[in-house]
Design a protein around this motif. Structure first.
Motif, short mmCIF file in Angstrom:
data_model
loop_
_atom_site.label_atom_id
_atom_site.label_comp_id
_atom_site.label_asym_id
_atom_site.label_seq_id
_atom_site.Cartn_x
_atom_site.Cartn_y
_atom_site.Cartn_z
N ALA A 137 15.47 20.42 -16.59
CA ALA A 137 15.58 21.61 -15.74
C ALA A 137 15.44 22.89 -16.56
CB ALA A 137 16.91 21.59 -15.00
N TRP A 138 16.01 22.92 -17.78
CA TRP A 138 15.93 24.15 -18.57
C TRP A 138 14.49 24.47 -18.94
CZ3 TRP A 138 13.59 24.30 -23.26
CH2 TRP A 138 13.43 23.08 -23.95
N ALA A 232 7.07 25.07 -7.63
CA ALA A 232 6.78 23.97 -8.56
C ALA A 232 8.04 23.43 -9.21
CB ALA A 232 5.80 24.45 -9.63
N VAL A 233 9.05 24.29 -9.43
CA VAL A 233 10.26 23.88 -10.13
C VAL A 233 11.19 23.10 -9.22
CG1 VAL A 233 12.38 24.76 -11.18
CG2 VAL A 233 10.18 25.70 -11.86
N LEU A 234 11.30 23.52 -7.96
CA LEU A 234 12.22 22.84 -7.06
C LEU A 234 11.79 21.40 -6.83
CD1 LEU A 234 12.90 25.60 -4.37
CD2 LEU A 234 14.39 24.86 -6.23
N PRO A 235 12.74 20.50 -6.72
CA PRO A 235 12.36 19.10 -6.48
C PRO A 235 11.68 18.96 -5.13
CG PRO A 235 14.74 19.40 -6.23
CD PRO A 235 14.19 20.68 -6.80
N SER A 236 10.64 18.14 -5.10
CA SER A 236 9.87 17.95 -3.88
C SER A 236 10.28 16.65 -3.21
CB SER A 236 8.37 17.92 -4.19
OG SER A 236 8.09 16.90 -5.12
N ARG A 237 9.85 16.48 -1.99
CA ARG A 237 10.14 15.25 -1.24
C ARG A 237 9.40 14.09 -1.90
NH1 ARG A 237 8.33 18.72 2.65
NH2 ARG A 237 6.46 17.43 2.89
N PRO A 238 9.97 12.91 -1.86
CA PRO A 238 9.26 11.75 -2.40
C PRO A 238 8.07 11.42 -1.54
CG PRO A 238 11.28 11.05 -1.30
CD PRO A 238 11.31 12.55 -1.36
N GLY A 239 7.08 10.81 -2.17
CA GLY A 239 5.89 10.41 -1.42
C GLY A 239 4.78 11.39 -1.63
N ARG A 335 10.02 10.36 -22.38
CA ARG A 335 10.61 11.46 -21.65
C ARG A 335 9.54 12.47 -21.31
NH1 ARG A 335 15.16 13.72 -25.40
NH2 ARG A 335 13.44 13.51 -26.87
N ALA A 336 9.69 13.07 -20.15
CA ALA A 336 8.74 14.11 -19.75
C ALA A 336 8.93 15.31 -20.64
CB ALA A 336 8.96 14.49 -18.29
#
Length: 358
Positions: A137-138, A232-239, A335-336
């Motif tokens: 996240a950082w 882009a930073v916020l988590p997106s829905r799966p799929g 790791r990403a």
């Protein structure tokens, strides 16, 4: 005794004529753009491959901002004046510029959606910038801050500052703004985002021209990048993401364009008289000609900044070499890192800069 003088001749005690004014000419544009493009595509790519965030900061400072200052100073011109940094627009104009950035984001986003529908899916995947915002996240937050705060200042200084204000000395406002917008979009080396970036470049250029300052363009650029980075930073829905629909994109394009037109009308009332382009040609040394670039005219602090940029680039190169020499983790344990996997982004480490939302 009389002294005969020819009619119209100088009197015996007239002062000598003043020396001619030093030549004042517009600095070059083509060489500057080529230099910026090479710096961004070669050293900038190396820096961003070593570290997405540090490389992005290096690219903005040393591939955009510093070359613009060097080009202005080397032409014996005051960088702050030529780059449009010294004029503070009224606060209401800055507020409207921020709102224009939101409307521009929607408009460019619709253009981006229509572009992705028209281009092959392989192109859209190859130039996808989403993987750049991977990692912890950082790291995502740092990239978002750099994209929203540093990138707008540096890129607007280079394009709406040096390029556009120099072209305004040669061309009428409409072609000067248009050419700058095309160069700005071409610099990103991304055919998928190119049409949307041209739209944003036209908006940023018009805002800067009306105010005689790049700060409204910086404000619009910053809010556009902030929204895109947040998405882009916020988590997106799966799929998988649902593909854009043409009618929805056209409706968004119409709505964003109408809102942008209304805001532009109010902005034009606040900036009724754009300054004359010649005001940008303020010589650093009035006794010397200006316009022709010469290394000897560059002051020592800017030369020192250029050396610092080379040193930092070398350190980033060493960092990248050390990381490349490390053993590759086994599959499933990697790791990403925030750096785009090979084949996913042709423009290395470029999550920003007027990037239209996907």
């Amino acid at each position: 005794m009389s002294l005969d003088l020819e009619p119209g001749g100088p009197a015996p005690h007239d002062p000598p004529p003043p020396p001619p004014e030093p030549e004042r000419r517009a600095p070059g544009v083509a060489g500057f753009f080529v230099a910026v493009l090479l710096l961004y595509a070669l050293p900038g790519a190396l820096a961003q491959a070593a570290s997405a965030s540090l490389g992005l900061a290096w690219s903005e400072l040393f591939a955009f901002l510093l070359p613009a200052a060097l080009a202005a100073a080397g032409a014996n011109l005051r960088p702050g004046r030529l780059l449009g940094l010294d004029r503070a627009p009224p606060v209401p104009a800055l507020v409207l510029a921020l709102l224009c950035g939101v409307a521009g984001f929607l408009t460019a986003g619709a253009v981006m959606a229509l572009t992705t529908l028209a281009l092959p899916a392989s192109w859209v995947k190859a130039f996808d910038l989403t993987p750049l915002f991977g990692g912890p996240a950082w790291h995502r937050a740092l990239l978002g801050l750099l994209a929203s705060l540093l990138a707008p200042v540096c890129e607007e200084a280079a394009f709406r500052g040096y390029v556009q204000r120099t072209l305004l000395l040669r061309l009428r406002p409409a072609p000067a703004i248009g050419v700058t917008a095309v160069l700005f979009a071409a610099m990103h080396l991304d055919p998928v985002r190119f049409p949307a970036l041209v739209v944003l470049g036209l908006l940023f250029g018009w805002l800067a021209w009306r105010a005689g300052s790049i700060w409204p363009a910086v404000a619009a650029h910053a809010v556009n990048n902030a929204i895109a980075s947040l998405a882009a930073v916020l988590p997106s829905r799966p799929g998988p993401e649902a593909p854009a629909r043409p009618l929805e994109a056209l409706a968004l394009l119409a709505g964003g364009a109408l809102w942008l037109a209304a805001l532009a009308a109010f902005y034009a009332r606040l900036t009724p008289a754009p300054p004359a382009p010649a005001e940008a040609l303020a010589p650093a040394d009035p006794s010397l000609p200006s316009g022709r670039f010469a290394l000897a005219k560059i002051p020592f602090p800017l030369r020192r900044a250029a050396v610092l940029g080379l040193v930092l680039l070398g350190l980033l190169g060493v960092r990248g070499a050390v990381r490349s020499a490390r053993p590759t983790p086994a599959a499933g344990t990697r790791r990403a890192s925030g750096i785009a996997p090979r084949g996913t982004a042709a423009t290395p480490g470029d999550p920003r800069a007027g990037a239209a939302p996907r």
